[in-house]
Design an enzyme around this catalytic site. Structure first.
Site, PDB file in Angstrom:
ATOM      1  N   GLN A 111       0.825  -1.214   0.000  1.00 20.50           N
ATOM      2  CA  GLN A 111       0.000   0.000   0.000  1.00 20.50           C
ATOM      3  C   GLN A 111       0.863   1.270   0.000  1.00 20.50           C
ATOM      4  OE1 GLN A 111      -3.632  -0.854   0.550  1.00 20.50           O
ATOM      5  NE2 GLN A 111      -3.866   1.075  -0.539  1.00 20.50           N
ATOM      6  N   LYS A 114       1.816   1.792  -3.634  1.00 19.73           N
ATOM      7  CA  LYS A 114       0.607   2.047  -4.422  1.00 19.73           C
ATOM      8  C   LYS A 114       0.112   3.475  -4.169  1.00 19.73           C
ATOM      9  CE  LYS A 114      -2.637  -1.012  -3.802  1.00 19.73           C
ATOM     10  NZ  LYS A 114      -3.850  -1.762  -3.385  1.00 19.73           N
ATOM     11  N   LYS A 126      -2.650  -0.789   6.648  1.00 20.63           N
ATOM     12  CA  LYS A 126      -3.635  -1.842   6.363  1.00 20.63           C
ATOM     13  C   LYS A 126      -4.102  -2.425   7.679  1.00 20.63           C
ATOM     14  CE  LYS A 126      -5.551  -3.919   2.810  1.00 20.63           C
ATOM     15  NZ  LYS A 126      -5.755  -3.423   1.427  1.00 20.63           N
ATOM     16  N   GLY A 165     -12.504  -0.219   2.806  1.00 19.62           N
ATOM     17  CA  GLY A 165     -12.849  -1.616   2.570  1.00 19.62           C
ATOM     18  C   GLY A 165     -11.722  -2.433   1.974  1.00 19.62           C
ATOM     19  N   ASP A 166     -11.890  -3.719   2.017  1.00 16.21           N
ATOM     20  CA  ASP A 166     -11.014  -4.698   1.349  1.00 16.21           C
ATOM     21  C   ASP A 166     -11.832  -5.997   1.353  1.00 16.21           C
ATOM     22  OD1 ASP A 166      -8.032  -4.981   0.352  1.00 16.21           O
ATOM     23  OD2 ASP A 166      -8.432  -6.809   1.472  1.00 16.21           O
ATOM     24  N   THR A 209     -12.079   0.723  -8.123  1.00 14.48           N
ATOM     25  CA  THR A 209     -10.943  -0.197  -8.312  1.00 14.48           C
ATOM     26  C   THR A 209     -11.081  -0.938  -9.645  1.00 14.48           C
ATOM     27  OG1 THR A 209     -10.926  -0.472  -5.921  1.00 14.48           O
ATOM     28  CG2 THR A 209      -9.535  -1.952  -7.197  1.00 14.48           C
ATOM     29  N   ASN A 240     -16.236  -6.890  -4.976  1.00 18.60           N
ATOM     30  CA  ASN A 240     -16.266  -5.484  -5.384  1.00 18.60           C
ATOM     31  C   ASN A 240     -15.381  -5.212  -6.598  1.00 18.60           C
ATOM     32  OD1 ASN A 240     -14.642  -2.661  -4.877  1.00 18.60           O
ATOM     33  ND2 ASN A 240     -16.850  -2.452  -4.662  1.00 18.60           N
ATOM     34  N   SER A 376     -10.548   6.850  -2.902  1.00 15.84           N
ATOM     35  CA  SER A 376     -10.690   7.083  -1.461  1.00 15.84           C
ATOM     36  C   SER A 376     -10.087   8.433  -1.086  1.00 15.84           C
ATOM     37  CB  SER A 376      -9.970   5.985  -0.672  1.00 15.84           C
ATOM     38  OG  SER A 376     -10.768   4.832  -0.568  1.00 15.84           O
TER      39      SER A 376
HETATM   40  P1  NDP Z   1     -14.549  -8.848  -1.856  1.00 18.75           P
HETATM   41  O1  NDP Z   1     -14.647  -9.404  -0.488  1.00 18.75           O
HETATM   42  O2  NDP Z   1     -15.607  -7.938  -2.337  1.00 18.75           O
HETATM   43  O3  NDP Z   1     -14.436 -10.029  -2.913  1.00 18.75           O
HETATM   44  C1  NDP Z   1     -13.411 -10.958  -2.845  1.00 18.75           C
HETATM   45  C2  NDP Z   1     -13.654 -12.013  -3.907  1.00 18.75           C
HETATM   46  O4  NDP Z   1     -12.527 -12.865  -3.973  1.00 18.75           O
HETATM   47  C3  NDP Z   1     -14.831 -12.899  -3.589  1.00 18.75           C
HETATM   48  O5  NDP Z   1     -15.405 -13.350  -4.776  1.00 18.75           O
HETATM   49  C4  NDP Z   1     -14.183 -14.055  -2.825  1.00 18.75           C
HETATM   50  O6  NDP Z   1     -14.925 -15.250  -2.853  1.00 18.75           O
HETATM   51  C5  NDP Z   1     -12.877 -14.192  -3.552  1.00 18.75           C
HETATM   52  N1  NDP Z   1     -11.866 -14.699  -2.615  1.00 18.75           N
HETATM   53  C6  NDP Z   1     -11.478 -14.136  -1.461  1.00 18.75           C
HETATM   54  N2  NDP Z   1     -10.559 -14.900  -0.843  1.00 18.75           N
HETATM   55  C7  NDP Z   1     -10.400 -15.964  -1.615  1.00 18.75           C
HETATM   56  C8  NDP Z   1      -9.599 -17.105  -1.511  1.00 18.75           C
HETATM   57  N3  NDP Z   1      -8.773 -17.300  -0.461  1.00 18.75           N
HETATM   58  N4  NDP Z   1      -9.661 -18.004  -2.524  1.00 18.75           N
HETATM   59  C9  NDP Z   1     -10.499 -17.806  -3.579  1.00 18.75           C
HETATM   60  N5  NDP Z   1     -11.289 -16.741  -3.727  1.00 18.75           N
HETATM   61  C10 NDP Z   1     -11.247 -15.838  -2.763  1.00 18.75           C
HETATM   62  O7  NDP Z   1     -13.120  -8.151  -1.939  1.00 18.75           O
HETATM   63  P2  NDP Z   1     -12.580  -7.081  -2.991  1.00 18.75           P
HETATM   64  O8  NDP Z   1     -13.198  -7.327  -4.318  1.00 18.75           O
HETATM   65  O9  NDP Z   1     -12.697  -5.765  -2.379  1.00 18.75           O
HETATM   66  O10 NDP Z   1     -11.034  -7.447  -3.031  1.00 18.75           O
HETATM   67  C11 NDP Z   1     -10.472  -8.356  -3.977  1.00 18.75           C
HETATM   68  C12 NDP Z   1      -8.985  -8.122  -4.078  1.00 18.75           C
HETATM   69  O11 NDP Z   1      -8.736  -6.784  -4.537  1.00 18.75           O
HETATM   70  C13 NDP Z   1      -8.185  -8.256  -2.788  1.00 18.75           C
HETATM   71  O12 NDP Z   1      -6.895  -8.720  -3.094  1.00 18.75           O
HETATM   72  C14 NDP Z   1      -8.090  -6.816  -2.298  1.00 18.75           C
HETATM   73  O13 NDP Z   1      -6.994  -6.638  -1.422  1.00 18.75           O
HETATM   74  C15 NDP Z   1      -7.889  -6.108  -3.619  1.00 18.75           C
HETATM   75  N6  NDP Z   1      -8.196  -4.674  -3.663  1.00 18.75           N
HETATM   76  C16 NDP Z   1      -9.412  -4.203  -3.257  1.00 18.75           C
HETATM   77  C17 NDP Z   1      -9.698  -2.859  -3.363  1.00 18.75           C
HETATM   78  C18 NDP Z   1     -11.032  -2.302  -3.011  1.00 18.75           C
HETATM   79  O14 NDP Z   1     -11.232  -1.095  -3.216  1.00 18.75           O
HETATM   80  N7  NDP Z   1     -11.983  -3.077  -2.518  1.00 18.75           N
HETATM   81  C19 NDP Z   1      -8.694  -1.901  -3.855  1.00 18.75           C
HETATM   82  C20 NDP Z   1      -7.487  -2.515  -4.318  1.00 18.75           C
HETATM   83  C21 NDP Z   1      -7.255  -3.838  -4.201  1.00 18.75           C
HETATM   84  P3  NDP Z   1     -15.791 -15.672  -1.581  1.00 18.75           P
HETATM   85  O15 NDP Z   1     -16.929 -14.712  -1.537  1.00 18.75           O
HETATM   86  O16 NDP Z   1     -16.201 -17.079  -1.844  1.00 18.75           O
HETATM   87  O17 NDP Z   1     -14.878 -15.561  -0.409  1.00 18.75           O
HETATM   88  O1  2IT Z   2      -5.878  -2.494  -1.391  1.00 21.83           O
HETATM   89  C1  2IT Z   2      -6.415  -1.385  -1.475  1.00 21.83           C
HETATM   90  O2  2IT Z   2      -5.876  -0.449  -2.090  1.00 21.83           O
HETATM   91  C2  2IT Z   2      -7.722  -1.185  -0.847  1.00 21.83           C
HETATM   92  N1  2IT Z   2      -8.261  -2.126  -0.286  1.00 21.83           N
HETATM   93  C3  2IT Z   2      -8.355   0.170  -0.851  1.00 21.83           C
HETATM   94  C4  2IT Z   2      -7.792   1.036   0.229  1.00 21.83           C
HETATM   95  C5  2IT Z   2      -8.483   2.365   0.424  1.00 21.83           C
HETATM   96  O3  2IT Z   2      -8.080   3.050   1.377  1.00 21.83           O
HETATM   97  O4  2IT Z   2      -9.389   2.721  -0.321  1.00 21.83           O
END
Ligand code: NDP
Ligand code: 2IT
Length: 444
Positions: A111, A114, A126, A165-166, A209, A240, A376
């Site tokens: 992070q 990034k 984080k 969120g994450d 994202t 997400n 954000s």
């Molecule tokens: P969500 O919780 O909304 O979705 C996560 C998705 O990934 C779900 O479909 C989930 O399936 C799947 N998943 C999670 N863990 C596993 C696992 N161990 N094995 C297989 N599938 C898995 O999270 P986000 O979409 O927010 O985040 C997804 C990724 O993007 C993460 O790496 C996060 O750190 C990154 N990220 C998120 C940002 C954001 O703004 N939200 C910004 C930048 C990066 P299930 O529902 O079955 O668990």
């Molecule tokens: O991994 C990431 O960049 C996030 N989960 C978003 C972090 C944020 O502060 O919006």
């Protein structure tokens, strides 16, 4: 031993049992080797790399809450405040049973770079917990979130540390956390981002994202005279990031044929039905196996396999280390041209190396998924000026940020003789700004 190698081996020695953290540190330090070698004397004297890899602060706390049966549950809560050289700590909160201090450190470390790449004034942090929101009632999720914030509130604030969120933390969780923070502190401030639109959230943060991932991918392709229209895309995840990556890919005229969750994946040769996916995941919070009820002609497969489909572009948007060497080999054999990381570190080190060696254009997560945190930061700006910007205004700014981010990493790679290697470009460009700020601020 070189300075970089010394610091890597010290990180491994001092942080045992944290393989994801080691992996993230190795990737960054190995790609900035060329910059470190040029400045070795002053960096060594200032212990610059040792300070860079050590979080400013690690907070761990107990999170007790009562479940619907009246049973008390105890989870672990974490916040790693990694680096505040260029702004207040900023980064998400992950709620997933796999969370431990090593996972939070890897995410916090990523992070830092990034956030630097966004060009906005945000430091890196984080947090998270091993709490699993899956299958819990709304009341249980609220009880957890309130307990989590009752401890975390002491360490966060709009000018100190702004979580978001994450994985596992979406609009519902942010709402409960915000309500408890406001109740304890008695202030209405932008302490969290990803808030609901009725209480200080930003338009387009939910989409940011995934949209940002497509904006930077399109910009990279454009720089090579290629369009995204008509391309076939594989997306992993169904959360997400994945949902809004699919949405923007479709808007740009690409065909997305896969999505996945932790139990399985779907292949829909006619293109993913986004309305169905949103209903299953955002409304019902159900499993992806339900998708077949909406689209009988699609295939559902248990387990892994999303990277076995023949596509032009692969967008891993689920979690760390979900794209392995064997997957990279399948993708290359099937003629993939782009892999862009929506998730944080979804591609293993071996898979990344294989993809790059085989001419695949590879955009690392710290650049490709920076649109979320960048937006954000735009939410923080709107909160500070107590104004709301339109969707179009935020989206335009996001597009501008992702476009300049691409050229920034592209130029950094070229400057150091690594043209087209966006891993090196992103790490060097992210590092340079943080180091400049750290150096200017003395030994702190
Ligand atoms: P969500 O919780 O909304 O979705 C996560 C998705 O990934 C779900 O479909 C989930 O399936 C799947 N998943 C999670 N863990 C596993 C696992 N161990 N094995 C297989 N599938 C898995 O999270 P986000 O979409 O927010 O985040 C997804 C990724 O993007 C993460 O790496 C996060 O750190 C990154 N990220 C998120 C940002 C954001 O703004 N939200 C910004 C930048 C990066 P299930 O529902 O079955 O668990
Ligand atoms: O991994 C990431 O960049 C996030 N989960 C978003 C972090 C944020 O502060 O919006």
């Amino acid at each position: 031993m070189s300075y970089v190698d010394e610091v890597i081996s010290e990180v491994i020695r001092k942080n045992p049992g944290e393989p994801e953290f080691h992996q993230a540190v190795k990737e960054v330090l190995e790609s900035i080797r060329v910059v470190v070698e040029k400045n070795e004397e002053s960096y060594r004297r200032d212990a610059l790399l040792e300070r860079l890899v050590a979080p400013e602060r690690e907070i761990k706390f107990r999170v007790p809450w009562v479940d619907d049966k009246g049973q008390v549950q105890v989870n672990s809560g974490y916040r790693v405040q990694y680096n505040s050289a260029i702004g207040p700590y900023k980064g998400g909160i992950r709620l997933h049973p796999s969370v431990n201090i090593g996972i939070i450190k890897f995410l916090g470390f990523e992070q830092v770079f990034k956030n630097s790449l966004t060009g906005l004034p945000i430091g890196g942090g984080k947090g998270g917990s091993d709490f699993d929101p899956k299958g819990k009632s709304d009341r249980e999720v609220m009880a957890f979130c309130q307990s989590f914030i009752t401890e975390l509130y002491k360490y966060i604030g709009q000018d100190t540390d702004v979580p978001a969120g994450d994985i596992g933390t979406g609009a519902r969780e942010i709402g409960y956390m915000y309500g408890q923070y406001k109740r304890i502190r008695g202030v209405f401030e932008g302490v969290l981002t990803g808030k609901g639109l009725s209480y200080g959230g930003s338009l387009a943060r939910r989409e940011a994202t995934g949209y940002g991932l497509l904006y930077i991918t399109a910009e990279m392709l454009k720089s090579r005279g290629i369009g995204i229209e008509g391309k076939t895309v594989a997306v992993s995840g169904a959360g997400n990031v994945a949902i809004y990556a699919i949405e923007k890919a479709q808007q740009l005229g690409a065909k997305v044929v896969t999505a996945s969750d932790s139990t399985g994946w779907v292949y829909d040769p006619d293109g993913i039905d986004l309305a169905a996916l949103k209903e299953i995941k955002e409304v019902k919070r159900a499993r992806l196996s339900e998708y077949k009820n909406y689209r009988p002609s699609s295939e559902y497969h248990e387990g892994r396999g999303v990277w076995s489909v023949k596509v032009d572009i692969a967008l891993p948007c689920a979690t760390q280390n979900e794209l392995h060497l064997e997957d990279a080999k399948m993708l290359v054999a099937n003629g993939v041209t782009v892999v862009a990381e929506g998730a944080n570190m979804p591609t293993t080190a071996e898979a990344t190396e294989y993809l790059q060696k085989n001419g695949v254009l590879f955009l690392p997560g710290k650049a490709a998924n920076a649109g979320g945190v960048a937006t954000s930061a735009l939410e923080m700006s709107q909160n500070s000026e107590r104004l709301h910007w339109s969707f179009e205004e935020v989206d335009e700014k996001l597009k501008g940020i992702m476009t300049s981010l691409f050229h920034n990493i592209d130029n950094a790679a070229k400057k150091y003789g690594f043209e087209g290697n966006y891993v090196v470009g992103a790490n060097i460009a992210g590092f340079e700004k943080v180091v400049d700020a750290m150096t200017a601020q003395g030994i702190v």
